[in-house]
Motif scaffolding. Structure first.
Motif, mmCIF file in Angstrom:
data_model
loop_
_atom_site.group_PDB
_atom_site.id
_atom_site.type_symbol
_atom_site.label_atom_id
_atom_site.label_comp_id
_atom_site.label_asym_id
_atom_site.label_seq_id
_atom_site.Cartn_x
_atom_site.Cartn_y
_atom_site.Cartn_z
ATOM 1 N N THR A 388 33.406 44.950 35.069
ATOM 2 C CA THR A 388 33.588 44.080 36.557
ATOM 3 C C THR A 388 32.798 42.015 35.648
ATOM 4 O O THR A 388 34.065 40.756 35.724
ATOM 5 N N LEU A 392 36.605 39.203 35.723
ATOM 6 C CA LEU A 392 35.691 38.238 36.546
ATOM 7 C C LEU A 392 35.894 37.221 35.504
ATOM 8 O O LEU A 392 35.868 36.254 36.334
ATOM 9 N N TYR A 406 34.296 35.057 43.355
ATOM 10 C CA TYR A 406 33.293 35.888 44.596
ATOM 11 C C TYR A 406 33.456 35.982 45.983
ATOM 12 O O TYR A 406 34.218 37.215 46.298
ATOM 13 N N MET A 431 28.783 40.047 38.485
ATOM 14 C CA MET A 431 29.953 39.336 39.537
ATOM 15 C C MET A 431 29.455 38.183 39.391
ATOM 16 O O MET A 431 30.474 37.086 39.128
#
Length: 485
Positions: A388, A392, A406, A431
């Motif tokens: 992740t 991201l 987000y 994240m």
């Protein structure tokens, strides 16, 4: 050859040859965009979704210019979507971006911050602060640690942080022969990372709302839940620790920062800055002319629910009143300086505007959803936090959309974490850390652009000189997410 001829009116090195290479590159991009449109299945662009981002990064490296690269990347995306209406769609998107309340807020906040800093410089308030700080921060280490500490104190908003710290410390860094690039790195490292670690900020408020809307936290409990996530925000912690180690000399000067420390850095027009300094008031510098406006800025922003626009508005009113009371200049001259300060922010605002257009075309192409779909089979269990963060972080860097990433990723990744028994706090920390990395590293991100502008260097100069430190912090953070996952 003087500075005026060695550094043309653009904002990059070797502008003419760079533009020639850029035009050749654009011809290649045009062919690639058209072929992508013709070869892609209806509404499914596959690997072509990466084209606008690759255009931006490649052209920025070729020309050392940011605004043109962003516009070229956005145009390539519109051609990919619809060659016959690309220019019309780009114009409509530009109008839509300008009508967005977020863009309006950014224009006002950044422009008025530029106005405030212009007034501080005109009244010699920044000079007074620099002299006062220079009595105590007499060494390279002291100045760098002092800048880091000042950045930590201005935790309310990353825009306020970037503009205020750079204005306060730039003169001192010049005196101590420390590069503007190093100051920009310190300023950027204490912008978004500090706003995430000290959760009384615009970032924390936004994320608390996302936690509630995605039903991770009960209504009204988003902020309390966010507080529990702070220990898992590895990237902000590592980035802050790293900048302290750099200031202490434990971590050496790396990459292009070495050349910057030798004085080889791309600055904005020094002649123009010298003219601005010559136009300052002849009144002696007084510390109150810096401290009272900045204190008003921070206190008013905090008092009005972390609203930087209201904060800077109050600060300007107090500053004008303070300077008129001291007869520093007539009110009309102060307004001239206010407008001149706003004008200095036009290039950074243009870059932010173009970045918003790029975000829009990437959303139309489905970049975020496509990339997450590619790696979703790997996003399972113990691997989920690390994957992740990497995915991201790459998306945030490529798109310049941190809060947007987000908003898209939370509804996708949270169910994955619950379904695969991955650690939800660690995954959420990954994240949030990814957005912090994007804000720190993206050369057309608002924080990077404002840090560069405040320190008097180009965005590309700032981004490339801090890149080794950013990648080092990202590598350490990713390792921690994989080990602890």
């Amino acid at each position: 050859m003087d500075k005026a001829t060695s550094h043309p009116r653009g904002h990059g090195l070797r502008a003419e040859s760079g533009l020639r290479r850029g035009l050749i590159f654009l011809a290649v991009v045009l062919v690639a965009s058209l072929s992508g449109h013709w070869l892609a299945a209806e509404g499914h662009y596959g690997a072509y979704v990466l084209l606008p981002t690759l255009v931006v990064i490649s052209m920025a490296l070729i020309t050392q210019r940011t605004l043109e690269a962003l516009l070229a990347g956005a145009l390539s995306g519109f051609i990919l979507l619809s060659p016959s209406t690309a220019v019309q769609e780009m114009a409509v998107t530009g109008l839509t971006v300008m009508q967005d309340p977020t863009m309006g807020w950014i224009i006002l906040v950044c422009g008025l911050l530029g106005s405030l800093i212009g007034l501080l410089q005109f009244a010699r308030g920044t000079e007074a602060f620099s002299r006062s700080a220079g009595r105590y921060l007499t060494t390279r280490r002291g100045a760098m640690l002092g800048s880091t500490g000042l950045g930590a104190l201005i935790f309310i908003d990353d825009y306020l942080n970037a503009m205020t710290v750079s204005a306060a410390m730039k003169r001192l860094f010049d005196k101590l022969k420390i590069s503007r690039s190093m100051l920009a790195y310190i300023v950027d490292s204490t912008a978004a990372p500090i706003c995430l670690l000290i959760p009384f900020s615009t970032w924390a408020i936004y994320l608390a709302g996302l936690l509630e809307s995605n039903r991770v936290a009960e209504s009204g409990q988003g902020f309390a839940y966010y507080l529990g996530l702070v220990p898992y925000l590895f990237y902000p912690w590592v980035a802050l620790a790293l900048v302290i180690l750099v200031a202490l000399g434990v971590v050496p000067v790396l990459g292009r920062m070495k050349a910057a420390e030798r004085g080889e850095e791309v600055r904005l027009d020094d002649d123009e800055m010298a003219q601005e300094e010559a136009a300052c008031t002849q009144r002696p510098p007084r510390l109150i002319n810096f401290l009272l406006p900045v204190a008003t800025l921070l206190l008013a922003t905090w008092w009005f629910d972390i609203d930087a626009l209201i904060g800077v508005g109050f600060a300007l009113l107090v500053t004008l009143g303070l300077y008129v009371a001291q007869d520093i200049a007539p009110l009309n001259r102060l307004f001239d300086e206010l407008l001149a300060g706003f004008q200095q922010m036009l290039l950074p605002l243009g870059i932010v505007f173009a970045a918003f257009m790029l975000q829009s075309v990437n959303e139309s192409l489905g970049l975020t959803e496509t990339l997450i779909g590619w790696v979703e089979p790997l996003m399972r269990g113990a691997w989920l936090p690390g994957i992740t963060f990497l995915v991201l972080a790459g998306l945030a860097f490529a798109t310049g959309s941190f809060w947007g990433v987000y908003a898209i990723a939370f509804p996708i990744v949270i169910p994955l974490a619950l379904a695969t028994d991955a650690s939800l706090p660690l995954t959420l920390g990954a994240m949030i850390s990814a957005g912090a990395f994007g804000s720190h590293a993206c050369f057309f991100g608002d924080s990077t652009v404002l840090s560069a502008r405040g320190c008097g260097i180009t965005p590309m100069q700032h981004a490339l000189t801090q890149l080794p430190y950013v990648l080092l912090a990202a590598g350490v953070s990713a390792t921690l997410f994989f080990i602890l996952g």
